[in-house]
Design an enzyme around this catalytic site. Sequence first.
Site, short mmCIF file in Angstrom:
data_model
loop_
_atom_site.label_atom_id
_atom_site.label_comp_id
_atom_site.label_asym_id
_atom_site.label_seq_id
_atom_site.Cartn_x
_atom_site.Cartn_y
_atom_site.Cartn_z
N ARG A 1 6.65 40.08 41.70
CA ARG A 1 8.48 40.13 40.47
C ARG A 1 9.96 39.11 41.75
O ARG A 1 9.84 38.21 41.29
CB ARG A 1 8.96 41.53 41.56
CG ARG A 1 8.28 42.69 39.95
CD ARG A 1 8.09 43.78 40.63
NE ARG A 1 9.65 44.05 40.68
CZ ARG A 1 9.88 45.24 41.60
NH1 ARG A 1 8.86 46.38 41.40
NH2 ARG A 1 11.14 46.21 41.16
N ARG B 1 8.11 54.24 42.15
CA ARG B 1 7.30 53.46 40.91
C ARG B 1 5.72 52.47 40.80
O ARG B 1 5.03 52.06 41.60
CB ARG B 1 8.55 52.27 40.67
CG ARG B 1 9.46 52.66 39.84
CD ARG B 1 10.30 52.21 40.01
NE ARG B 1 10.68 50.39 39.99
CZ ARG B 1 11.56 49.84 39.82
NH1 ARG B 1 12.78 50.46 39.60
NH2 ARG B 1 11.10 48.75 39.44
N ARG C 1 18.42 39.23 32.69
CA ARG C 1 16.91 38.56 33.80
C ARG C 1 16.21 36.57 33.63
O ARG C 1 16.40 35.82 34.46
CB ARG C 1 15.99 39.08 33.68
CG ARG C 1 16.21 40.16 34.57
CD ARG C 1 16.05 40.15 35.52
NE ARG C 1 14.68 41.06 36.41
CZ ARG C 1 15.04 42.80 36.02
NH1 ARG C 1 15.63 43.19 35.59
NH2 ARG C 1 14.40 43.23 36.74
N LYS D 1 21.37 46.98 43.71
CA LYS D 1 21.98 47.20 42.73
C LYS D 1 21.59 48.52 41.80
O LYS D 1 22.70 48.63 41.38
CB LYS D 1 20.95 46.05 41.66
CG LYS D 1 20.75 44.51 41.88
CD LYS D 1 20.71 43.75 40.65
CE LYS D 1 18.83 44.21 40.52
NZ LYS D 1 17.91 43.90 41.03
N ARG E 1 11.02 52.85 48.49
CA ARG E 1 11.18 53.24 47.64
C ARG E 1 11.11 54.91 46.73
O ARG E 1 9.74 54.27 46.66
CB ARG E 1 12.65 52.82 46.44
CG ARG E 1 12.98 53.35 45.72
CD ARG E 1 13.58 52.49 44.89
NE ARG E 1 13.02 51.04 43.90
CZ ARG E 1 12.68 49.65 43.07
NH1 ARG E 1 14.58 49.78 43.46
NH2 ARG E 1 11.85 49.48 43.07
#
Length: 208
Positions: A166, A155, A88, A13, A123
């Site tokens: 998640r 992160r 969300r 996204k 990432r």
Amino acid sequence: MNLIFLGPPGAGKGTIAQHIVDDLGIVQISTGDLLRGAVKAGTELGKKAKSYMDSGALVPDELVIGLLKERIAQKDCKKGFILDGFPRTIPQAEELDASGVKIDKVVNFNVPDDVVIRRITGRRTSKATGKIYNVYPECAPHPPKEHPKEDLQQRDDDKEEVVKKRLVHYKEMTAPLIGYYSKKGILVNIDANRALEEIIASAKKALA
Ligand code: AP5
């Protein structure tokens, strides 16, 4: 043009949004980035949000909704925005509707769980520019060779065990939004398990 980007963590996204906002002349609003900013700044909201984020849970609706409303009231949002990571939950979507914000399209990025986990653990984000990169060979985009390693940050919630949590929260709380926006006739599905350039092209076509 006001858009929502929907999809599991790691669907791409943020990456896709960064590639199309300039073309569309609109801004990207990531509630994840807003929350991480609040945590870093040590605000009251940031202190409350941190434990939820670290554990892979969603931050309570009332905290996120206030933050989002404040952001979209700013001047740079007048021409339009991509909401990346909001809503969300169904209550967040209902609150957005009640606030009178008109959403033109919702783009839903589909990716299988194993790809999500692989992408997220590789990432890295540039501390200087906020650009998203990936260090795994099959993922994209890669940081340029000369990019200083100390600028690339992982992160806190990108560890495999947190990502799995998640994903569970995504399926329980966020996936019902696919039906919510499909019923309104504004949902577009995109296969996001492809090369980045193909996904960007599909997204641009869907939004043309
Ligand atoms: P947030 O920051 O929004 O995280 P997320 O939705 O879980 O999404 P990600 O940022 O992890 O994934 P992405 O889809 O943007 O993927 P990306 O482009 O980086 O939220 C974090 C936390 O904040 C939440 O867990 C929650 O606690 C809280 N929160 C936020 N909003 C909230 C809300 N509204 N309500 C309640 N709580 C909220 O891509 C991933 C990687 O893959 C990158 O390295 C990229 O380079 C690579 N990649 C992307 N696409 C491709 C491709 N096609 N091929 C190869 N590699 C690719």
